[in-house]
Design a protein around this motif. Sequence first.
Motif, PDB file in Angstrom:
ATOM      1  N   SER A  74      19.352   9.384  -4.275  1.00  8.22           N
ATOM      2  CA  SER A  74      18.987  10.716  -4.767  1.00  8.22           C
ATOM      3  C   SER A  74      17.647  11.133  -4.152  1.00  8.22           C
ATOM      4  N   ASP A  75      16.545  10.735  -4.721  1.00 12.26           N
ATOM      5  CA  ASP A  75      15.240  11.171  -4.222  1.00 12.26           C
ATOM      6  C   ASP A  75      14.860  10.435  -2.935  1.00 12.26           C
ATOM      7  N   SER A 118      19.140  14.909  -2.661  1.00 16.81           N
ATOM      8  CA  SER A 118      18.169  15.195  -3.710  1.00 16.81           C
ATOM      9  C   SER A 118      18.861  15.736  -4.953  1.00 16.81           C
TER      10      SER A 118
END
Length: 319
Positions: A16-17, A67
């Motif tokens: 994700s990040d 993201s």
Amino acid sequence: MIQPISGIHHITAIASDPQRNVDFYTRVLGLRLVKKTINFDAPDVYHFYFGDERGSPGTILTFFPFSGASKGKRGMGELTFTALSIPKESIPFWRKRLKGFGIPVSDTLQRFGEEVIRFTDPDGMGIELLAVTQDARTGWAGASVPEEHAIRGIAGATLNLRDPEPTAALLTQVLNYRFEQALPGKRFRYGIEGKPGEAIDLVVQDPPDRSIQSAGSVHHIAFRTATMEQQVEIQRHLQNQGVPVTEVKDRSYFKSIYFREPGGLLFEVATDSPGFAIDEPLESLGTRLMLPDWVAPQREQIESKLKPIRVNYQEPWTN
């Protein structure tokens, strides 16, 4: 006669990040970011490659960090655990290090005569550290992990399947794997020469629910072959077996073909060459966003859509 597959080339997962992903694999696990590029199918998404100093085949973990992606669900039809090789005496070091970062760690498990500890990365990807008696590979010494405890590379992978037999047939009949040993009724190990970086464990329905792919999920596993000629030979054999397989794709740092194994997992066969030093000097691998020629004219536009990434191998990690 098909030329041998020599083991696992890389394993690719979804994150994700982007910054958190880089921080965890560099600051916590001590791997080198050997390439910062883009997802060729989604140019507004990074593609990170982590490995040893050179990004040698068999040491590489790669990630597509989308993201804001929600967490995936581990389950059937998925690669559930990626095992990384550490020196046999390094389990206490890694247990202390991970706990120091506030990362929950399993008890030491015994499997096929080997000690294993389990944990997950910030997105929930299953990771095992496997204490290996003989692994000639050397870890990277450029991070905060002492060289004597550094991760040597990929040890193997666990595939969770409803029925392991069709996948076992593919491994043995096409990819030159052989059955090695089993734990009663549950886990079946396949290898090539019994070396680190080869092991594929087929586990039956554990957990039993179907996986949902998102952040923390493995996207595919790639097997390594030395040359394009060998890769094309494998491609032809798959076609003759009626297995749908892609054309050869140029991934800049290796050539690839893709196909689904019977349990639904995406398999890749990737060439060992040309490697990651083709467009950056060895000493500065991973420091600049590298783009394939076909999108290089769009660099300014692409960079404007990507969050800048900071890499500091020595700075303590905070989740």
